[in-house]
Design an enzyme around this catalytic site. Structure first.
Site, short mmCIF file in Angstrom:
data_model
loop_
_atom_site.label_atom_id
_atom_site.label_comp_id
_atom_site.label_asym_id
_atom_site.label_seq_id
_atom_site.Cartn_x
_atom_site.Cartn_y
_atom_site.Cartn_z
N ALA A 122 11.87 -2.78 6.40
CA ALA A 122 11.14 -3.72 7.24
C ALA A 122 11.86 -3.93 8.57
CB ALA A 122 10.96 -5.04 6.51
N CYS A 175 -0.79 -3.61 -16.49
CA CYS A 175 -1.00 -3.53 -17.93
C CYS A 175 0.19 -2.88 -18.64
CB CYS A 175 -2.28 -2.78 -18.22
SG CYS A 175 -2.27 -1.19 -17.42
N CYS A 445 3.80 4.92 17.68
CA CYS A 445 4.31 5.37 18.98
C CYS A 445 3.33 6.22 19.79
CB CYS A 445 5.66 6.08 18.82
SG CYS A 445 5.58 7.72 18.09
#
Lengths: 708, 336
Positions: A122, A175, A445
């Site tokens: 991040a 699950c 970019c």
């Protein structure tokens, strides 16, 4: 200092070094080494930022820190120690996160270059965008074990950090975690979710029980399950786990019996789960087995204390002890602030004990191999081992790249890889042949960044769009979103302006197939044009991703009609990797699944488009340095702080009816996991995300995808 | 030697050690860590490169390290020698480095010896499991290597000149184990569903015992059959010859003089190199540049760790860092 003695460096470099101003982002393993190299070389003006504090496990490599510094700011102590090496340098430090608005474009523009020494994706994404926005050269680096990588990121010249798709986080279907675990990692993920349910920030996507809102009703739960299998039951239940635990005063025996007896009995009642699986065996608190397979109780096993295997009886007592101290800690915190909660930390004794004990008890119940605390810590904490030597070598290359940038010789800053073993050319340090050019379709970019976003506009809420798509997937910090041509503000980064929209469905705001959204992040100076494509949500939530993102709309075309021949073929050496990796996830799924037809269909749906596969092969054949030259990227350091902050909230508001239909999901998932892991330019959000410690080495296939 | 000694006293790691070395134990395993904490290292030459090796070895958690150096700390050393404080210029380099080195890891015994390596009898090297020599003349290197060979001590050499550097290893006959990872195809055809037979792969890691026999330093000094892009080898020869002749390395103050070029001309002529290595001669080859010390010192320390832990294949036998291309290449020279 090299630059202060004439003749050591050539005059151009000497002057450039003396005049430069540089920023180091991160004062961890690589950051400490980079800072040392900079001050010894004679850089005069350095700024360093890190939000972290020092931990004992850092001291084996982050050599600017010593025992007495544990708990202090990394940036502050790094500065202090580096100043002893060279008292004549100006070092400014920030004990802060680089992603805050204090560090905008004007901050970045102060520097000649920026060096990343980060440990999470991040922050890397964010600094990447800030450097692109400021047009400042960035040196990106990372290590994992014996391997490492350094690359230049410069707008218009090179790939940016987001030009290549990084492998998505490892995910495990809900699950599998809640009902049918088959591997140790499933039990560990479950145990971490349980921690959050009991002591941490409650996250509806981290439910741990099969059903039963009320532990009192456990006796009849089985019947209920059979009758109401297709109903959504999770919502009621998830509220109650903590409430119930608190009302029972965190009584270890009661908790144990609910989690490891009653819930297991309930699972057993869902008998079609166990037709072809080994059924779980419930445990009784007062009668826990105290033997350890293959060990005599009296012999002392060699090894670390944490490497000893606990018996189930020991797990029980560790379970009780850790609950006692964790609940006490929680109560103390909540006395000061009622909404406070604990954050799971692998280095916290009780938190780690709790997860190790619960994971092992659950593994025992399901007949899965148990692990010792040492190994569970690696898996639960996503620890990527880090050593001083690798960090030192990589940091050395970072600063050599910095020299070249200062001399305006950017083309010489080719990516360099450190390998754990020499390659076929006997190279240990392997440079690329040239700087990798930018990806023209990059949604970060490219001159006018754009993506196509396929989602169900009749189901997704504005809040979900913001949290799961814009923030989590597209890494914006504070997005503003408008509908193009209409001037309607959907999301505003100003507090309170668009709160009313949060719960609304996209369609209600006029967002439908073909709508164009303009998303902006002011801080990142980033504008993205998003074309919406209507894509019906799957009948059963959790089967396919909630949304898909592609730079090329062609990638989003439904592929159900593709014939099987387009699937990656295992007879092809290059593509084999896909399946090979996947085995990690699926190998213990030995029980034949009842609906294999579904599986194969599923598999086609998410098969990487053939053009991508071909592209990859071409790359490998053409770039001269074969795939084995290109190892990894990302970082070394293993600190979980930001991860948890990041992983707790985004899905909080999503109210997904995905907790039902266990069996169907369970059978589709293995293949799904496998393919999604490699699927380019797609993402998925509907499965439980196993926080990857933000320390994900990028597999070579992904890294290379666009290297041509 | 090393192995017997360690097998003889298996001591478990303390909790403090387990905590400090956690991240590296997760990489190289507990067994390697135990071998490291029994290893005794001799480090000759506390320049910038030596400081890097010392830092990495001390952090790794060896039993002891001895700094052997009779030189005084100079202004030039401060280009990369971060263990010695600025105000220690003129003092013995090993002594000046002791305090900071010890702070890196209080669990390692750090000792200082200020004598010249030339005054040490061959028997002296027996006290160590590993000897790592830097800033030594060719004569000294050959002699230390011989003494180590005789006593079964693992010998390493390494240096940095400006932005160029090398490492060398003579480990005699070296035994080690290596993990071999194989990928095995598993055909799991399920009953009744032959069309859906899945092809799975399983990775199997097996530990294999291996042995490599090394050659001494002097045998690599006159090689004719260099591999492609082995040019930095000639630069190494030029710089070692220069040191042998002048008793020191090229000085920054001599940057624009011909003394280095003269030495280069001898090698260029001998190997008929033409202008092939001119660009390397023009590199920054004066004093020691910190980032390059980090690279070459990092490689050197990792080789020492690998050797002591007897795990994974060590580089046989020369590592050269090319400052122009940033290639780090292993050359296997002097083999018969």
């Amino acid at each position: 200092m090299a630059a202060s003695i004439s003749g050591v460096l050539d005059t151009d470099l000497q002057n450039a070094v003396l005049r430069s101003k540089v920023l180091v982002v991160g004062a961890g393993g690589i950051g400490c080494e980079v800072l040392k190299n900079l001050v010894m070389t004679g850089f005069t003006d350095i700024e360093i930022i890190d939000l972290d504090t020092i931990d004992v496990s850092n001291l084996n490599r982050q050599f600017l820190f010593h025992k007495q510094h544990v708990g202090k700011s990394k940036a502050a102590v790094a500065r202090e120690t580096a100043l002893k090496f060279n008292p004549d340098v100006k070092i400014t430090h920030y004990h802060d996160s680089i992603t805050t608005s204090d560090y905008g474009v004007s901050f970045f523009k102060k520097f000649n270059l920026v060096m990343n020494a980060l440990d999470n994706r991040a922050a890397r994404n964010h600094v990447n965008r800030m450097c692109l926005a400021s047009d400042i050269p960035l040196i990106e680096s990372g290590t994992a074990g014996y391997e490492g990588q350094v690359e230049l990121i410069k707008k218009g010249l090179s790939q940016c950090y987001e030009c290549t798709t990084k492998a998505p986080q490892k995910t495990y279907p809900g699950c599998t975690i809640r009902n049918t675990p088959s591997e140790p990692i499933h039990c560990i993920v479950w145990a971490k979710h349980l921690f959050n349910q009991l002591f941490g920030e409650e996250d509806p996507d981290q439910d741990v029980s099969p059903d039963t809102a009320d532990p009192e009703a456990a006796d009849t739960a089985g019947e209920g399950a059979l009758q109401t299998e297709s109903n959504d039951k999770g919502n009621v239940d998830r509220v109650s786990t903590r409430t119930w635990a608190q009302s029972s005063g965190y009584d270890a025996e009661k908790l144990f019996m609910k989690l490891f007896h009653d819930d297991i009995m309930y699972l057993l009642s869902m008998d079609n789960l166990w037709k072809k699986r080994r059924p779980p065996v419930p445990l009784i608190w007062t009668d826990l087995p105290d033997g350890v397979a293959g060990c005599s109780k009296d012999t002392v096993e060699p090894g670390l204390r944490d490497q000893r295997q606990w018996s189930i009886a020991e797990c029980g007592s560790v379970f009780a002890q850790s609950i006692k101290s964790l609940s006490k800690e929680l109560a103390e915190r909540q006395k000061k602030c009622p909404s406070d909660h604990l954050i799971w930390d692998k280095d916290d004794q009780s938190a780690m004990d709790f997860v190790a004990a619960c994971a092992n008890i659950r593994a025992y119940i399901f007949g899965i191999a148990q692990k010792n605390r040492f190994d569970i810590k690696s898996m639960a904490g996503n620890i990527i081992p880090a050593i001083a030597t690798t960090n030192a070598i990589i940091a050395g290359i970072v600063v050599l790249h910095a020299f070249r940038i200062l001399l305006d010789n950017l083309k010489a800053c080719r990516s360099v890889y450190l390998r754990s073993k020499p390659n076929h050319k006997n190279l240990l340090l392997v440079p690329e042949k040239s700087v990798n050019p930018p990806n023209p379709l990059c949604y970060v970019c490219a001159p006018t960044p754009q993506v196509t976003l396929a989602l169900d506009t009749t189901k997704m809420t504005v809040k979900e769009l913001e949290e799961t798509v814009l923030k989590t997937r597209l890494n914006m910090i504070a997005p503003d979103v408008m509908i193009d041509g209409k001037g309607i503000v959907v999301i505003s980064s100003e507090e309170g302006e668009t709160e009313a929209n949060n719960g609304r469905i996209l369609e209600q705001l006029g967002i439908r197939d073909g709508t164009i959204l303009k998303a902006d992040d002011f801080l990142q100076n980033y504008s993205l044009t998003i074309t919406i494509v209507q894509r019906e949500a799957p009948a059963v939530k959790g089967q396919t991703p909630d949304f898909l993102i592609a730079a090329d709309p062609e990638d989003l075309k439904p592929k159900e009609e593709d014939d099987g021949s387009k699937e990656p073929s295992t007879s092809n050496g290059k593509v084999e990797k896909f399946d090979q990796d996947a085995v990690v996830l699926v190998e213990t799924e030995v029980t034949p699944q009842s609906s294999d037809a579904d599986v194969s269909k599923k598999r086609k749906t998410v098969t990487p488009p053939p053009d991508v596969v071909n592209k990859k092969q071409r790359t490998e054949n053409s770039n001269g340095y074969e795939d084995d030259d290109i190892c990894i990227i990302e970082d070394s350091d293993s600190d979980m702080q930001c991860i948890y902050q990041k992983s707790v909230s985004p899905t909080k508001h999503t109210n997904k009816p995905s907790e039902t239909k266990y069996e169907t999901e369970a059978q589709v998932i293995p293949n799904k996991c496998m393919l999604q892991k490699h699927k380019p330019l797609l993402d998925e959000e509907c499965l439980i995300v196993y926080d990857e410690g933000d320390e994900t080495p990028i597999p070579p296939t992904v890294k290379q995808q666009r290297a041509e | 030697m090393m192995t017997e000694e360690m097998d003889g006293n298996i001591i478990e790691l303390t909790d403090a050690e387990a905590e400090l070395y956690d991240r590296q134990i997760r990489l190289w395993g507990l067994e390697s860590q135990k071998r490291l904490r029994a290893a005794k290292i001799l480090l000759i030459g506390l320049n910038g490169f030596g400081a890097e090796v010392a830092k990495n070895i001390i952090l790794a958690g060896v039993k002891s390290i001895t700094f052997l150096d009779n030189r005084e700390l100079s202004q030039l050393d401060l280009c990369a020698q971060f263990l010695a404080p600025k105000n220690a210029i003129g003092k013995n380099r090993a002594e000046a480095s002791l305090e900071r080195a010890q702070t890196l890891n209080p669990m390692v015994e750090v000792a200082v010896d200020t004598e010249s390596v030339d005054d040490k009898p061959d028997k002296f090297f027996e006290n160590f499991d590993v000897v790592c020599a830097s800033e030594c003349s060719l004569t000294q290197l050959k002699r230390i290597n011989r003494a180590c060979r005789k006593n079964g001590v693992k010998f390493f050499a390494g240096d940095v000149w400006g932005t160029f550097g090398y490492t060398f290893a003579d480990l005699g006959k070296h035994d080690f184990v290596e993990d071999v990872v194989q990928s095995k195809k598993i055909q799991s055809s399920e009953a009744g569903e032959p069309a859906l037979a899945k092809v799975k792969f399983e990775t199997i890691t097996t530990t294999v015992k291996k042995s490599i026999t090394f050659v001494p330093f002097e045998t690599i000094l006159d090689t004719c059959d260099l591999p492609r892009d082995g040019e930095p080898y000639y630069l190494l020869k030029i710089l070692l010859n220069y040191r042998e002749k002048h008793g020191h390395d090229p000085l920054p103050s001599e940057r624009d003089t011909d003394s280095l070029k003269k030495e280069a001309a001898v090698i260029i002529d001998k190997y008929k190199l033409g202008d092939k290595i001119d660009h390397l001669i023009c590199e920054n080859l004066y004093a020691q540049i910190s980032p390059v010390c980090a690279i070459v010192g990092g490689v050197m320390a990792q080789e020492i760790i690998k050797t002591v832990s007897q795990k994974q294949s060590p580089h046989n036998n020369l590592f050269l860092f090319n400052p122009d291309t940033m290639c780090g290449k292993i050359l296997c020279l002097g083999q018969k």
